[in-house]
Write an enzyme that holds these catalytic residues in place. Structure first.
Site, PDB file in Angstrom:
ATOM      1  N   TYR A  37       1.260  -1.833 -12.238  1.00 55.08           N
ATOM      2  CA  TYR A  37      -0.104  -1.710 -12.760  1.00 55.08           C
ATOM      3  C   TYR A  37      -0.107  -1.061 -14.151  1.00 55.08           C
ATOM      4  O   TYR A  37      -1.012  -0.310 -14.493  1.00 55.08           O
ATOM      5  CB  TYR A  37      -0.997  -0.936 -11.765  1.00 55.08           C
ATOM      6  CG  TYR A  37      -0.952  -1.520 -10.367  1.00 55.08           C
ATOM      7  CD1 TYR A  37      -1.523  -2.766 -10.118  1.00 55.08           C
ATOM      8  CD2 TYR A  37      -0.307  -0.869  -9.321  1.00 55.08           C
ATOM      9  CE1 TYR A  37      -1.458  -3.335  -8.852  1.00 55.08           C
ATOM     10  CE2 TYR A  37      -0.240  -1.431  -8.058  1.00 55.08           C
ATOM     11  CZ  TYR A  37      -0.814  -2.664  -7.829  1.00 55.08           C
ATOM     12  OH  TYR A  37      -0.750  -3.225  -6.582  1.00 55.08           O
ATOM     13  N   CYS A  55     -10.620   4.683 -29.814  1.00 53.13           N
ATOM     14  CA  CYS A  55     -11.790   5.485 -30.178  1.00 53.13           C
ATOM     15  C   CYS A  55     -12.716   5.759 -29.014  1.00 53.13           C
ATOM     16  O   CYS A  55     -13.863   5.300 -29.004  1.00 53.13           O
ATOM     17  CB  CYS A  55     -12.541   4.779 -31.295  1.00 53.13           C
ATOM     18  SG  CYS A  55     -11.455   4.571 -32.689  1.00 53.13           S
ATOM     19  N   GLU A  56     -12.219   6.418 -27.988  1.00 51.03           N
ATOM     20  CA  GLU A  56     -13.106   6.956 -26.966  1.00 51.03           C
ATOM     21  C   GLU A  56     -12.380   8.069 -26.227  1.00 51.03           C
ATOM     22  O   GLU A  56     -11.158   8.057 -26.121  1.00 51.03           O
ATOM     23  CB  GLU A  56     -13.628   5.881 -26.006  1.00 51.03           C
ATOM     24  CG  GLU A  56     -12.607   5.065 -25.295  1.00 51.03           C
ATOM     25  CD  GLU A  56     -13.289   4.028 -24.411  1.00 51.03           C
ATOM     26  OE1 GLU A  56     -13.790   4.406 -23.365  1.00 51.03           O
ATOM     27  OE2 GLU A  56     -13.312   2.844 -24.809  1.00 51.03           O
ATOM     28  N   GLY A  77       0.754  -1.243   0.000  1.00 52.34           N
ATOM     29  CA  GLY A  77       0.000   0.000   0.000  1.00 52.34           C
ATOM     30  C   GLY A  77       0.783   1.290   0.000  1.00 52.34           C
ATOM     31  O   GLY A  77       0.205   2.352  -0.226  1.00 52.34           O
ATOM     32  N   GLY A 108       3.737  -3.851  -3.703  1.00 51.60           N
ATOM     33  CA  GLY A 108       3.772  -3.983  -5.155  1.00 51.60           C
ATOM     34  C   GLY A 108       4.317  -2.705  -5.758  1.00 51.60           C
ATOM     35  O   GLY A 108       5.448  -2.624  -6.229  1.00 51.60           O
ATOM     36  N   ARG A 109       3.484  -1.654  -5.661  1.00 51.01           N
ATOM     37  CA  ARG A 109       3.799  -0.387  -6.314  1.00 51.01           C
ATOM     38  C   ARG A 109       5.155   0.184  -5.899  1.00 51.01           C
ATOM     39  O   ARG A 109       5.918   0.632  -6.738  1.00 51.01           O
ATOM     40  CB  ARG A 109       2.694   0.610  -5.965  1.00 51.01           C
ATOM     41  CG  ARG A 109       2.680   1.836  -6.839  1.00 51.01           C
ATOM     42  CD  ARG A 109       1.684   2.858  -6.316  1.00 51.01           C
ATOM     43  NE  ARG A 109       0.383   2.338  -6.056  1.00 51.01           N
ATOM     44  CZ  ARG A 109      -0.645   2.373  -6.923  1.00 51.01           C
ATOM     45  NH1 ARG A 109      -0.480   2.907  -8.110  1.00 51.01           N
ATOM     46  NH2 ARG A 109      -1.814   1.876  -6.580  1.00 51.01           N
ATOM     47  N   GLU A 132       3.351  -7.161   1.660  1.00 47.03           N
ATOM     48  CA  GLU A 132       2.934  -7.459   0.285  1.00 47.03           C
ATOM     49  C   GLU A 132       3.075  -6.214  -0.592  1.00 47.03           C
ATOM     50  O   GLU A 132       2.102  -5.754  -1.200  1.00 47.03           O
ATOM     51  CB  GLU A 132       1.471  -7.912   0.283  1.00 47.03           C
ATOM     52  CG  GLU A 132       1.178  -9.092   1.190  1.00 47.03           C
ATOM     53  CD  GLU A 132      -0.324  -9.318   1.397  1.00 47.03           C
ATOM     54  OE1 GLU A 132      -1.153  -8.536   0.885  1.00 47.03           O
ATOM     55  OE2 GLU A 132      -0.674 -10.302   2.077  1.00 47.03           O
TER      56      GLU A 132
HETATM   57  N1  LLP Z   1      -1.875  -7.019  -1.042  1.00 46.51           N
HETATM   58  C1  LLP Z   1      -3.166  -7.027  -1.392  1.00 46.51           C
HETATM   59  C2  LLP Z   1      -4.080  -7.952  -0.717  1.00 46.51           C
HETATM   60  C3  LLP Z   1      -3.628  -6.158  -2.391  1.00 46.51           C
HETATM   61  O1  LLP Z   1      -4.914  -6.155  -2.721  1.00 46.51           O
HETATM   62  C4  LLP Z   1      -2.720  -5.262  -3.028  1.00 46.51           C
HETATM   63  C5  LLP Z   1      -3.169  -4.351  -4.080  1.00 46.51           C
HETATM   64  C6  LLP Z   1      -1.375  -5.307  -2.639  1.00 46.51           C
HETATM   65  C7  LLP Z   1      -0.989  -6.183  -1.628  1.00 46.51           C
HETATM   66  C8  LLP Z   1      -0.334  -4.424  -3.246  1.00 46.51           C
HETATM   67  O2  LLP Z   1      -0.573  -3.073  -3.002  1.00 46.51           O
HETATM   68  P1  LLP Z   1       0.513  -1.958  -3.392  1.00 46.51           P
HETATM   69  O3  LLP Z   1       1.706  -2.132  -2.496  1.00 46.51           O
HETATM   70  O4  LLP Z   1       0.876  -2.155  -4.821  1.00 46.51           O
HETATM   71  O5  LLP Z   1      -0.189  -0.678  -3.169  1.00 46.51           O
HETATM   72  N2  LLP Z   1      -4.526  -1.063 -10.103  1.00 46.51           N
HETATM   73  C9  LLP Z   1      -4.439  -0.057  -9.079  1.00 46.51           C
HETATM   74  C10 LLP Z   1      -3.918  -0.608  -7.780  1.00 46.51           C
HETATM   75  C11 LLP Z   1      -4.742  -1.745  -7.232  1.00 46.51           C
HETATM   76  C12 LLP Z   1      -4.188  -2.332  -5.964  1.00 46.51           C
HETATM   77  C13 LLP Z   1      -4.908  -3.564  -5.596  1.00 46.51           C
HETATM   78  N3  LLP Z   1      -4.364  -4.273  -4.477  1.00 46.51           N
HETATM   79  C14 LLP Z   1      -3.592   1.105  -9.587  1.00 46.51           C
HETATM   80  O6  LLP Z   1      -3.134   1.053 -10.727  1.00 46.51           O
HETATM   81  O7  LLP Z   1      -3.399   2.099  -8.893  1.00 46.51           O
END
Ligand code: LLP
Length: 427
Positions: A381, A352-353, A247, A284-285, A282
């Site tokens: 993402y 086309c949008e 997050g 990601g970003r 966990e």
């Molecule tokens: N763990 C769980 C259970 C999650 O649902 C997520 C992200 C993460 C970890 C990783 O979160 P992060 O560290 O990446 O914030 N597509 C959207 C983001 C969706 C995130 C969904 N869950 C975007 O492009 O901003």
């Protein structure tokens, strides 16, 4: 910090490069649009986070990279080689993590709607834990595990009911969202799970949202999680792991500066002080976003007499969905900045949008047809959310290391695209 800078020497001096590879070279050789990832940035982000957590006293944390952010197998392997685990939400993601060499004991299986075959696959794989999001899921996992003659480690995912800012479509920690159970339900489910033959509760988990730039809601949620751990243990139940999700935000265009990994780690140490657990995360970003760009070429510049100036690119919303979906703004940098005053551009793709607009009125150095631009902070993402909408081929992915690069997912051909389909027998 990322490794996309203007080269200071060599034939491509003054041009944007990924590590030691000029982006113009990749554009010439691989074509555009194309995603380009920096190994050095991926590695740096992972290492900085791990060091910050360890320095804050959180011993031996499991850092399970959220595969949904960037599921490219070469990217996953780059992280796995440093000891990263994987947070996965589907059988496909488990298979990607395994293909990348992530050991099963570092794979965490999350997600609200795991199907029976997926649960069976996860159990057979021997994942570290299945994060349960509801009571029906607990019963399903228990049944499947018993059928397979296994007792699978599980964690109960709690919804801490805090508002964590960010875009409404990516906030997950409020009670009205579909994720996890309440604190009281978590205690009850944990106790129930302890008496089931197919599951072995090992911990509790939460994830309150994504692109969070304020630590206060996280701290509030984590303090509540600490209370939950203490209550479960006070009942005499065994609990060894606390999964605090991902997050943490990253700096997009014109956005608040996110907290540093060190501040994040210190906040966690504060909120959970004295708690003897194995921590899991966990992210990601924060690992992948700044490690990637989407490289695109200007198809033409369309100037309306009444004033709007459209920069039409060969990349579109199908390649990078975030602006259309979350009103997200990515920094856009010319690869070879031209001299001259900046001009206001509406940056659009060919789909086309109207939603296929990356940004409006963005001030950019002058650009002409054939020029290259890079969408920054697109490593998370980005490719993972791409589609073939408008029958556009998926953009390829390139991984750079130093002065080398590899095409780690080639651009499909139109034959590949058509070969996937079958004609109905009556046609
Ligand atoms: N763990 C769980 C259970 C999650 O649902 C997520 C992200 C993460 C970890 C990783 O979160 P992060 O560290 O990446 O914030 N597509 C959207 C983001 C969706 C995130 C969904 N869950 C975007 O492009 O901003």
């Amino acid at each position: 910090m990322n490794h996309f800078e203007l080269a200071t020497s060599g034939p491509a001096a003054g041009e944007l490069a990924c590590e030691d590879v000029p982006l113009s070279r990749i554009a010439e050789e691989v074509g555009t649009p194309v995603y380009v990832y920096s190994s050095a940035t991926l590695e740096r982000h992972f290492t900085v986070l791990r060091d910050a957590l360890v320095d804050a006293g959180l011993k031996d944390p499991l850092i399970a990279f959220a595969v949904k952010a960037n599921s490219n197998v070469a990217v996953l392997r780059t992280l796995a080689r440093l000891g990263a685990g994987a947070d996965v939400v589907s059988e496909g993601e488990i298979r990607r993590a395994l293909a990348a060499g992530v050991p099963p004991e570092r794979i965490v299986f999350s997600g609200v709607g795991k199907t029976e075959p997926e649960i069976a696959f996860a159990i057979e794989t021997g994942v570290a834990e299945i994060n349960l999001e509801s009571e029906p899921e607990l019963h399903l996992v228990n049944q499947v595990a018993q059928r397979l003659g296994r007792r699978v480690p599980v964690a109960i995912r709690v919804n801490p009911d805090v508002s964590a800012g960010g875009h409404a479509k990516i906030s997950t920690g409020k009670a009205e969202n579909k994720f996890g159970v309440s604190f009281s339900e978590a205690e009850r489910l944990y106790a129930n799970a302890s008496n089931m033959a197919g599951v072995r509760p090992v911990g509790v988990a939460c994830h309150i949202g994504s692109q969070i730039t304020d630590l206060a809601p996280m701290e509030a949620a984590f303090a509540k999680m600490r209370g939950l751990v203490e209550r479960i243990r006070a009942e005499g139940l065994h609990l060894e792991r606390l999964d605090l999700g991902g997050g943490l935000g990253v700096p997009y265009f014109n956005q608040p500066e996110p907290p540093s990994p060190a501040a994040y780690a210190q906040m966690i140490a504060r909120a959970t002080q004295g708690l003897d657990v194995q921590f899991a995360f966990e992210p990601g970003r924060m690992i992948a976003a700044n490690a990637g760009v989407l490289l695109a070429r200007v198809t033409h510049v369309h100037e309306r007499p009444e004033g709007r100036r459209f920069l039409v690119l060969d990349a579109a919303m199908n390649d990078l969905l975030r602006p259309a979906m979350y009103d997200a703004f990515h920094d856009i940098r010319p690869v070879k900045p031209r001299p001259g005053d900046t001009l206001a551009y509406d940056v659009v793709g060919p789909v086309c949008e109207t939603g296929d607009t990356f940004t409006r009125d963005r001030m950019l150095a002058p650009l002409e047809a054939g020029d290259l631009v890079a969408f920054m902070t697109a490593g998370a993402y980005g490719a993972a959310m791409a589609s073939e909408y408008n029958s556009r081929l998926l953009a390829p992915e390139v991984l750079v290391r130093g002065d080398r690069y590899a095409v780690v997912r080639p651009r499909p051909t139109y034959e590949d695209m058509l070969d996937r389909e079958r004609m109905a027998p009556w046609l």
